[in-house]
Scaffold this active site. Structure first.
Site: not given
Ligand code: PEP
Length: 249
Positions: A11, A94, A96, A212
């Site tokens: 990111k 994604h 986001e 996560s």
């Molecule tokens: C992601 O943004 O693709 C992601 C899985 O983030 P995190 O592992 O921090 O939940």
């Protein structure tokens, strides 16, 4: 053949020296499991620093690009430009990008097509927000993301794609999908691909879990028959935790 893949989405994190340190510790590891592909998605500005390592086990991807060949698109990067800087994979869809930057399925379809045209592998992300999960509509929601984002591809094209199922409520929240929730959705995704194309294609596509994922939960998630690896956010920012996740596969 279905491949095992673990990918790290950095990111908008890490300053140049931090990014370099992390990348160096990954490329200098000589003990990676042989049967796993490892991809990192650094901020695009760092790609050309890492391109000299293109023969290493660590492959490069880009988090974002604009699906036009060139032209008056101030601030954007084309897929040809990022490919020339070493990216072989591109995240598309994604959550986001969907939520913060308003990228909708029609636009994501264009991104998938642009990546395919330049032989950059799209990692197509799908996943439902909490309110959809709480109203038991996650299957229809994810299915329509796939139908609108990738199911226009030919059989030959779809085989080249990677899918990442990332429930939005699990991203960056510390709340992971349970093994049953992850396996159930991955299995459905494979069934939809089999219905739209055929079961051989469905069997061959790698479907990653994201949300996560950590050294504590990776092993049980990766052990699910339809989970072929992970897309890792926060835990990919430290060589130690990312390495442990990769070793869990
Ligand atoms: C992601 O943004 O693709 C992601 C899985 O983030 P995190 O592992 O921090 O939940």
């Amino acid at each position: 053949m279905r491949r095992k893949i673990v990918a790290g989405n950095w990111k908008m994190n890490l300053l140049p020296n931090e990014a370099e340190q992390l990348f160096n510790s990954l490329v200098s590891n000589k003990n990676w499991p042989t049967d796993v592909e490892i991809v990192v998605f650094p901020p695009a500005i760092y790609l050309s620093r890492f391109v000299d390592y293109k023969d290493s086990k660590i492959q490069l991807g880009v988090q974002n690009f604009f699906p036009k060949e060139n032209g008056a698109y101030t601030g954007e990067l084309s897929i040809a430009q990022i490919k020339a800087c070493g990216a072989k994979y591109a995240l598309v869809g994604h959550s986001e990008r969907r939520a913060i930057f308003g990228e909708h399925n029609e636009f994501l379809k264009e991104k998938v097509d642009a990546a395919m045209e330049h032989s950059v592998t799209p990692v197509f992300c799908c996943g439902e927000p909490l309110v959809i999960r709480e109203s038991n509509r996650e299957k229809e929601f994810v299915k329509s993301q796939l139908e609108e984002g990738i199911f226009h591809l030919s059989a030959e094209q779809i085989e080249k794609i990677i899918i990442a199922y990332e429930p939005v409520w699990a991203i960056g929240t510390g709340k992971t999908a349970s093994v049953d929730q992850a396996e159930d959705m991955h299995k459905s995704i494979r069934e939809w691909i089999a219905d739209r194309y055929n079961s051989e294609i469905a069997d061959n596509i790698s479907i990653l879990y994201g949300g996560s994922c950590s050294p504590e939960n990776a092993q049980v998630l990766f052990a699910c028959p339809n989970v072929d690896g992970g897309l890792i956010g926060g835990a990919s920012l430290k060589a130690d935790s990312f390495t442990k996740i990769i070793e869990s596969i």
